[in-house]
Design an enzyme around this catalytic site. Sequence first.
Site, PDB file in Angstrom:
ATOM      1  N   ASP A  83       8.344  -2.647   6.071  1.00  0.00           N
ATOM      2  CA  ASP A  83       7.404  -2.628   4.944  1.00  0.00           C
ATOM      3  C   ASP A  83       7.811  -1.514   3.970  1.00  0.00           C
ATOM      4  OD1 ASP A  83       5.079  -3.321   3.558  1.00  0.00           O
ATOM      5  OD2 ASP A  83       3.823  -1.912   4.695  1.00  0.00           O
ATOM      6  N   ASP A 105      11.817  -1.902  -1.619  1.00  0.00           N
ATOM      7  CA  ASP A 105      10.825  -1.699  -2.677  1.00  0.00           C
ATOM      8  C   ASP A 105      11.384  -0.761  -3.738  1.00  0.00           C
ATOM      9  OD1 ASP A 105       8.726  -1.332  -4.326  1.00  0.00           O
ATOM     10  OD2 ASP A 105       7.336  -0.563  -2.813  1.00  0.00           O
ATOM     11  N   HIS A 214       0.728  -7.720  -1.401  1.00  0.00           N
ATOM     12  CA  HIS A 214       0.465  -6.443  -0.730  1.00  0.00           C
ATOM     13  C   HIS A 214      -0.987  -6.051  -1.018  1.00  0.00           C
ATOM     14  CE1 HIS A 214       4.520  -4.906   0.500  1.00  0.00           C
ATOM     15  NE2 HIS A 214       4.809  -6.060  -0.067  1.00  0.00           N
ATOM     16  N   ASP A 259      -3.153  -3.621   6.198  1.00  0.00           N
ATOM     17  CA  ASP A 259      -3.012  -2.407   7.008  1.00  0.00           C
ATOM     18  C   ASP A 259      -4.336  -1.643   7.060  1.00  0.00           C
ATOM     19  OD1 ASP A 259      -2.197  -0.207   8.388  1.00  0.00           O
ATOM     20  OD2 ASP A 259      -0.893   0.599   6.844  1.00  0.00           O
TER      21      ASP A 259
HETATM   22  P1  13P Z   1      -3.785  -2.491   2.417  1.00  0.00           P
HETATM   23  O1  13P Z   1      -3.775  -1.024   2.185  1.00  0.00           O
HETATM   24  O2  13P Z   1      -4.680  -3.200   1.436  1.00  0.00           O
HETATM   25  O3  13P Z   1      -4.094  -2.863   3.815  1.00  0.00           O
HETATM   26  O4  13P Z   1      -2.302  -3.033   2.108  1.00  0.00           O
HETATM   27  C1  13P Z   1      -1.293  -2.942   3.071  1.00  0.00           C
HETATM   28  C2  13P Z   1       0.055  -3.233   2.521  1.00  0.00           C
HETATM   29  O5  13P Z   1       0.234  -3.710   1.432  1.00  0.00           O
HETATM   30  C3  13P Z   1       1.201  -2.908   3.378  1.00  0.00           C
HETATM   31  O6  13P Z   1       2.403  -3.103   2.705  1.00  0.00           O
HETATM   32  O1  G3H Z   2       1.451  -0.241   1.996  1.00  0.00           O
HETATM   33  C1  G3H Z   2       1.628   0.651   2.825  1.00  0.00           C
HETATM   34  C2  G3H Z   2       1.176   0.494   4.217  1.00  0.00           C
HETATM   35  O2  G3H Z   2      -0.215   0.583   4.293  1.00  0.00           O
HETATM   36  C3  G3H Z   2       1.888   1.468   5.109  1.00  0.00           C
HETATM   37  O3  G3H Z   2       1.346   2.732   4.993  1.00  0.00           O
HETATM   38  O4  G3H Z   2       3.392   4.120   4.697  1.00  0.00           O
HETATM   39  O5  G3H Z   2       1.226   5.145   5.473  1.00  0.00           O
HETATM   40  O6  G3H Z   2       2.546   3.660   6.988  1.00  0.00           O
HETATM   41  P1  G3H Z   2       2.172   4.015   5.580  1.00  0.00           P
HETATM   42 ZN    ZN Z   3       2.281  -2.750   0.590  1.00  0.00          ZN
END
Ligand code: 13P
Ligand code: G3H
Ligand code: ZN
Length: 312
Positions: A83, A105, A214, A259
Site C-alpha cells: 500500500d 504512489d 483509497h 484501514d
Molecule cells: P482509510 O483511512 O479511509 O481507511 O483508507 C485506507 C487507505 O486508503 C489505505 O491505502
Molecule cells: O492509507 C494509508 C493506510 O491507512 C496505511 O497507514 O501508513 O500508517 O500504515 P500507515
Molecule cells: Zn490509501
Amino acid sequence: MALVTTTEMFKKAYHGGYAVGAFNVNNMEIVQGITEAAQELKSPVILQASAGARKYAKPEYLMHLVYAAVETCPDIPIAMHLDHGPDFETCKSCIDSGFTSVMIDASSKPFEENIEITKKVVEYAHAHGVVVEAELGTLAGVEDDVVVAEGSSQFTRPEEVEEFADKTGVDSLAIAIGTSHGAYKFKPGTKPELRFDVLEEVVKRLPEFPIVLHGSSSVPQEYVQKINANGGALVDAIGIPEDQLRRAAELAVCKINIDSDLRLGFTAGVRETLAAQPDLFDPRGYCKVARQYVKDIVTHKIVNVLGSDGKA
Ligand code: 13P
Ligand code: G3H
Ligand code: ZN
C-alpha cells in the site's frame, strides 16, 4: 490456493458489479480477523501492508502471517499488496519477497515524473509476475507521516488517465473523487458526495480498466462510541457513506481500501475489555475481542459495501 495477483479478481469484480476489499494488516490478529471473515463468506480479499506496517511488524513476520492465512483459508483467493509504495526500492523489495501486487504512489509528483517512476516499477513487477497500482490525483488526510490538508487535495483529471495508462502499462488506477484518508474525514452534519461524474469520465476514457478507491473507511459510530465511552477522546467525525461506496463498487471500482475502520474496531475491543476488567493483564483477553471486532467489520463490509460474498 496460493497467493494470487489481482488480475482475475478484478476481471470478475468489474463484470460482476462488486469490489474486492483491500484491508491493511499490521499484526496477527488483524490478519486473522480479516481472513476468517473472508473465508466464511467465500469472498476474495486483498491484504495490504504499508511501508510503516512492514517497519512495525518486520517484513518477514508480515509475509509469514499472510502465508499462514493462505494455508488456513483454502477456499478463497488472497492477494498480498504493498500500500502506498513510496519509491522503486520499496516496491522492488516487496516484489522480491513474495508480494503479488504493489502500489507505487507518485501521485504527489508532477505528471511526467509520476509516469516515469510508475513505468520503472511496472517493468520490474511485470518481469516478476506482479501487478501494479498507481495513483492520479491526491486525497486529503494522513498516510504514514505525510499529511495532505483538505484544501490541497486534488480530484483526478480524467483527461490525463489514458496517456498515463498507455505510457506506464499500469494494471489498476487509484483515483481521487472525494474520499480521504484517516478517521477524521468530514465534520458531523456535512454531506460527503463522491464525484461520480469524475468516475464516469475516467471510465469513458479507460473502459474495462480496474479503478481503486483509497480512503474508504466509513468511520462506524458504534466503535467510536465504544472508544470514547472507555477513556478515549476521538474527535467527532463522519466517513464515506456506505451507500456511495456500494454504488462505486457496482461501477468500475474493483478495489476499495479500508484501514481506519479496522483501527477503530481493534482499539474499541482493547479499550472496552480493559475498562470492564481492570485487573486483566493477559493480552489474549483483549486481543481476542479486538480480533472479533475486526472480523465483524470486515463481514459487514463484504456483505453491505463490497458485495463480494460468494464470489471466491
Ligand atoms: P482509510 O483511512 O479511509 O481507511 O483508507 C485506507 C487507505 O486508503 C489505505 O491505502
Ligand atoms: O492509507 C494509508 C493506510 O491507512 C496505511 O497507514 O501508513 O500508517 O500504515 P500507515
Ligand atoms: Zn490509501
